[in-house]
Design a protein around this motif. Sequence first.
Motif, short mmCIF file in Angstrom:
data_model
loop_
_atom_site.label_atom_id
_atom_site.label_comp_id
_atom_site.label_asym_id
_atom_site.label_seq_id
_atom_site.Cartn_x
_atom_site.Cartn_y
_atom_site.Cartn_z
N VAL A 141 -2.92 4.72 3.42
CA VAL A 141 -2.81 4.65 1.96
C VAL A 141 -1.45 4.04 1.67
CG1 VAL A 141 -2.70 6.00 -0.17
CG2 VAL A 141 -4.27 6.68 1.65
N ARG A 142 -1.46 3.02 0.80
CA ARG A 142 -0.21 2.29 0.57
C ARG A 142 -0.24 1.62 -0.79
NH1 ARG A 142 1.70 -2.85 4.18
NH2 ARG A 142 2.26 -4.01 2.35
N SER A 143 0.94 1.32 -1.28
CA SER A 143 1.10 0.52 -2.49
C SER A 143 1.69 -0.82 -2.08
CB SER A 143 2.05 1.23 -3.46
OG SER A 143 2.37 0.37 -4.52
N ILE A 179 -2.01 1.74 -5.96
CA ILE A 179 -2.16 2.32 -4.64
C ILE A 179 -3.59 2.11 -4.18
CG2 ILE A 179 -2.09 4.49 -3.37
CD1 ILE A 179 0.07 5.34 -5.46
N TYR A 186 1.90 3.15 -8.67
CA TYR A 186 3.09 3.53 -7.89
C TYR A 186 4.14 4.17 -8.79
CZ TYR A 186 7.21 2.83 -4.92
OH TYR A 186 8.35 3.01 -4.18
N ARG A 220 6.62 8.41 -3.92
CA ARG A 220 6.82 6.96 -3.86
C ARG A 220 7.37 6.53 -2.51
NH1 ARG A 220 9.91 5.54 -9.46
NH2 ARG A 220 8.42 6.60 -10.78
N ARG A 241 7.01 7.91 0.34
CA ARG A 241 5.97 8.01 1.37
C ARG A 241 4.95 6.89 1.24
NH1 ARG A 241 3.16 13.09 0.59
NH2 ARG A 241 1.92 12.40 2.35
N VAL A 242 4.51 6.62 0.02
CA VAL A 242 3.48 5.61 -0.21
C VAL A 242 4.02 4.20 0.03
CG1 VAL A 242 2.05 4.55 -2.01
CG2 VAL A 242 2.13 7.01 -1.78
N LEU A 245 -1.81 12.95 -3.69
CA LEU A 245 -0.96 12.10 -4.52
C LEU A 245 -1.23 12.32 -6.00
CD1 LEU A 245 -0.97 8.76 -2.51
CD2 LEU A 245 0.91 10.39 -2.73
#
Length: 172
Positions: free
Chosen positions: A37-39, A45, A71, A79, A81-82, A101
Motif C-alpha cells: 500500500v503506497r501513495s 493511496i 495522503y 504519512r 509509513r505510506v 489507515l
Amino acid sequence: MKRRRPLRTVLITLAAVVVLGAAAVGFYAFVGNHWFVRSVDEGDIGVYRGINASIVGLDLYRLDTATDLAYTDLTQAARSRVGSGIEADDRADAERILENLRQQLLPLCRTTEASATTSASPSPTTSAPTTTDPGATGTPALPTTSSAPSTTAQTSTSTRTQEPGVDCREAG
C-alpha cells in the motif's frame, strides 16, 4: 580447417532462450505475489501488486486498486509509513492495512473558527415591570428600555492551526 556444427549452435541458443524465458516467468510470478500500500507523489493511496522498486526506470509494480484515501488526510505518522510503502502479505492483508489507515485520518477542519473576539456594540435591553405605580389606579408601569453596552468575550483555546493537510482535513 575448423568444422562447422550448426546443430550444436542452434541447440545451445535454444537452451539459452529456454533458460532466460523460464527465469522471466519465474521472476514475473515472484513479483506478482507481492502486495503493498503506497501513495505515489503524495496523492491518493492505492493497493499495488509487485515489488516496490524500479530497475532502470522500469517499475516492478502496477496499481491494482485505487482508493478514496488522500495522503494529506492522514496523520503524520501514517504519512511516513505510506510514503515509503507498507508491505502486505496478500490482497486481504492490503485491505486490512487500508482499514487501519482509515482509522488514522486527521479530524475534519472547522469551517468557522472561534477566535478571541469582543463585541462592544450597544444593544437595547428591556426590563420587565415588577411593581405597579403607587400613584396610578393599579396599572402596571411600562417597560423601560436602556442602551447599555453588552460585552461578550469568547476565547478559543485551540492550539491547532486548522490548515488542511497539517492538523485537519477538508470535508468531502
